[in-house]
Design an enzyme around this catalytic site. Structure first.
Site, PDB file in Angstrom:
ATOM      1  N   ASP A   1     -20.162  -1.272 -35.527  1.00 22.85           N
ATOM      2  CA  ASP A   1     -18.823  -0.684 -35.548  1.00 22.85           C
ATOM      3  C   ASP A   1     -17.679  -1.692 -35.529  1.00 22.85           C
ATOM      4  O   ASP A   1     -16.537  -1.313 -35.794  1.00 22.85           O
ATOM      5  CB  ASP A   1     -18.648   0.256 -34.347  1.00 22.85           C
ATOM      6  CG  ASP A   1     -19.671   1.378 -34.333  1.00 22.85           C
ATOM      7  OD1 ASP A   1     -20.169   1.741 -35.414  1.00 22.85           O
ATOM      8  OD2 ASP A   1     -19.995   1.881 -33.234  1.00 22.85           O
TER       9      ASP A   1
ATOM     10  N   HIS B   1       0.835  -1.190   0.000  1.00 26.81           N
ATOM     11  CA  HIS B   1       0.000   0.000   0.000  1.00 26.81           C
ATOM     12  C   HIS B   1       0.881   1.255   0.000  1.00 26.81           C
ATOM     13  O   HIS B   1       2.106   1.182   0.156  1.00 26.81           O
ATOM     14  CB  HIS B   1      -0.926  -0.016   1.215  1.00 26.81           C
ATOM     15  CG  HIS B   1      -1.998  -1.050   1.123  1.00 26.81           C
ATOM     16  ND1 HIS B   1      -2.965  -1.223   2.097  1.00 26.81           N
ATOM     17  CD2 HIS B   1      -2.274  -1.978   0.173  1.00 26.81           C
ATOM     18  CE1 HIS B   1      -3.783  -2.195   1.750  1.00 26.81           C
ATOM     19  NE2 HIS B   1      -3.373  -2.680   0.588  1.00 26.81           N
TER      20      HIS B   1
ATOM     21  N   GLU C   1       1.364   3.736   2.084  1.00 31.98           N
ATOM     22  CA  GLU C   1       2.148   4.049   3.278  1.00 31.98           C
ATOM     23  C   GLU C   1       3.428   3.224   3.328  1.00 31.98           C
ATOM     24  O   GLU C   1       4.516   3.745   3.612  1.00 31.98           O
ATOM     25  CB  GLU C   1       1.314   3.798   4.543  1.00 31.98           C
ATOM     26  CG  GLU C   1       0.073   4.666   4.637  1.00 31.98           C
ATOM     27  CD  GLU C   1      -1.172   3.999   4.064  1.00 31.98           C
ATOM     28  OE1 GLU C   1      -2.259   4.221   4.606  1.00 31.98           O
ATOM     29  OE2 GLU C   1      -1.035   3.250   3.059  1.00 31.98           O
TER      30      GLU C   1
ATOM     31  N   SER D   1     -28.373 -10.619 -25.997  1.00 29.33           N
ATOM     32  CA  SER D   1     -29.446 -11.492 -25.511  1.00 29.33           C
ATOM     33  C   SER D   1     -29.598 -12.762 -26.329  1.00 29.33           C
ATOM     34  O   SER D   1     -29.805 -13.851 -25.801  1.00 29.33           O
ATOM     35  CB  SER D   1     -30.767 -10.716 -25.484  1.00 29.33           C
ATOM     36  OG  SER D   1     -30.667  -9.594 -24.636  1.00 29.33           O
TER      37      SER D   1
ATOM     38  N   ARG E   1      -5.961   2.584 -25.542  1.00 32.93           N
ATOM     39  CA  ARG E   1      -4.851   2.873 -26.443  1.00 32.93           C
ATOM     40  C   ARG E   1      -3.820   3.824 -25.832  1.00 32.93           C
ATOM     41  O   ARG E   1      -3.027   4.417 -26.558  1.00 32.93           O
ATOM     42  CB  ARG E   1      -5.397   3.438 -27.758  1.00 32.93           C
ATOM     43  CG  ARG E   1      -6.236   2.420 -28.527  1.00 32.93           C
ATOM     44  CD  ARG E   1      -6.616   2.909 -29.905  1.00 32.93           C
ATOM     45  NE  ARG E   1      -7.640   3.932 -29.883  1.00 32.93           N
ATOM     46  CZ  ARG E   1      -8.945   3.693 -29.821  1.00 32.93           C
ATOM     47  NH1 ARG E   1      -9.382   2.438 -29.759  1.00 32.93           N
ATOM     48  NH2 ARG E   1      -9.822   4.673 -29.819  1.00 32.93           N
TER      49      ARG E   1
ATOM     50  N   SER F   1     -20.683   8.243 -37.733  1.00 26.17           N
ATOM     51  CA  SER F   1     -20.433   8.957 -36.489  1.00 26.17           C
ATOM     52  C   SER F   1     -18.964   9.256 -36.234  1.00 26.17           C
ATOM     53  O   SER F   1     -18.607   9.730 -35.161  1.00 26.17           O
ATOM     54  CB  SER F   1     -20.984   8.149 -35.299  1.00 26.17           C
ATOM     55  OG  SER F   1     -20.325   6.894 -35.206  1.00 26.17           O
TER      56      SER F   1
ATOM     57  N   ALA G   1     -20.856  10.705 -26.767  1.00 30.06           N
ATOM     58  CA  ALA G   1     -20.467  11.954 -27.416  1.00 30.06           C
ATOM     59  C   ALA G   1     -21.591  12.379 -28.339  1.00 30.06           C
ATOM     60  O   ALA G   1     -22.170  11.553 -29.054  1.00 30.06           O
ATOM     61  CB  ALA G   1     -19.177  11.763 -28.215  1.00 30.06           C
TER      62      ALA G   1
END
Length: 370
Positions: free
Chosen positions: A203, A50, A52, A224, A210, A171, A157
């Site tokens: 798409d 951790h 600390e 589904s 990346r 798009s 977006a």
């Protein structure tokens, strides 16, 4: 330098663990004597030391005695044995005089006990240093540790007239390079990316991160009826990038084909013939998946909102106008019949990214009972 200055440095250190420590929290620590930082560290990777203890290791590597020094740590030090020993023990053993804490830890194993133990050993403890900033750093951890469910961020977006694509379906690209780079940072921040099968069919994405020296998130496809093509980028790379397909289908032959390609199948009970997202979140939470970046289309966004799994919304807005009565908007589905039934957002923050604008908001009355 004052208390806030040292805590800001600890916060900047904590951020270096982003993408590598989940489901643990992001934590940074600095050790200070006479106003000078003599040691620093952060939680680098899940299962490792951790913050600390890494700060103490920094001092030890340079033969610096920490006794009598102050420590600034963004989150209350742990006091239980997990993959590593309690940090409270290390603080006591190294003779730290004062500890300044940013956030209290809501983990029931800690939750005030860490600060209490330090005080019982004569260490002065001050809490709430830059609390708001420290809490914001670990919003994912706080949600997950208190609910057992993934923190789901819905991201999309759109143009300034509210379109996520032209009427042709094209798009690429709505936002500029700076905003798209920020999305990659969001992919690093979250443990998983989730989309619907419609996005895969439209798409053929990779859904990878990346950024340089990063790691790829787990990929989750809500499918589904198992329509994801076996030749898709997602399935072709499932052996090297962990991939889950969530479905309600019982087609054993089709399921076997995906599994041979390296995909994992999670089956839920159907909800209106589709994947039950609440049941899926419960299953993912049990597998220590603490956060999901939802990058689906309009139908997926509606399903996620109406099922109550969304925690945050990231809206990237481009100064463009597409128009078109049939052009897609960010959220489809049946919609809300009356304005007073709208999904309400709060704590919105507006950020300029290049020529684009990002609005970060939290769903009001987030459902924590999936």
């Amino acid at each position: 330098m004052n208390h806030n200055d040292f805590m800001k440095i600890a916060l900047s250190l904590a951020e270096k663990g982003m993408g590598f420590v989940s489901p643990n929290p992001l934590v940074g620590a600095v050790i200070v004597r006479n106003g000078i930082i003599i040691g620093s560290g952060w939680h680098r990777k899940y299962g490792e030391l951790h913050a600390e203890r890494n700060a103490f290791a920094d001092c030890d590597s340079r033969n610096i005695d920490c006794s009598g020094a102050d420590m600034y740590v963004t989150l209350e030090p742990c006091c239980h044995y997990g993959k590593t020993p309690p940090c409270t023990e290390a603080i006591i053993e190294h003779g730290i005089k004062r500890v300044f804490i940013g956030s209290s830890d809501p983990n029931p194993l800690v939750a005030g006990k860490g600060a209490k133990i330090l005080r019982e050993h004569g260490i002065e403890v001050s809490e709430g240093i830059l609390k708001e900033e420290c809490d914001a750093l670990n919003s994912i951890f706080f949600h997950y540790i208190t609910t057992g469910l993934p923190y789901v961020t819905m991201k999309y977006a759109m143009t300034i007239d509210g379109k996520i694509a032209c009427y042709t379906g094209d798009s690429k690209w709505i936002t500029g390079e700076e905003a798209r780079h920020d999305v990659q940072k969001q992919r690093l921040r979250h443990s998983a990316i989730m989309v619907g099968v419609g996005t895969v069919l439209a798409d053929n994405p990779m859904l990878t991160c990346r950024l340089e020296n990063s790691r790829n998130p787990l990929r989750i496809i809500c499918d589904s009826s198992l329509r994801t093509p076996l030749e898709s980028n997602i399935v072709r790379t499932a052996e090297s990038i962990p991939t889950i397909i969530a479905t309600v289908s019982s087609d054993k032959k089709r399921i076997s084909q995906y599994e041979k390609c390296g995909c994992r199948i999670i089956k839920t009970a159907p909800e209106n013939g589709k994947v039950n997202l609440r049941e899926l979140m419960s299953a993912l939470g049990k597998e220590k998946i603490d956060s999901i970046l939802l990058e689906g289309g309009a139908e997926m966004n509606w399903s996620a909102l109406s099922s109550g799994i969304v925690t945050d919304v990231l809206t990237y807005i481009s100064p463009k106008i597409f128009g078109g009565g049939n052009a897609a908007s960010p959220v489809a589905g049946t919609g809300i019949p009356h304005p007073d039934g709208a999904f309400m957002l709060e704590n919105s923050k507006v950020i300029r990214i290049g020529e684009d604008i990002l609005i970060e908001s939290r769903l009001k009355n987030v459902h924590g009972n999936c």
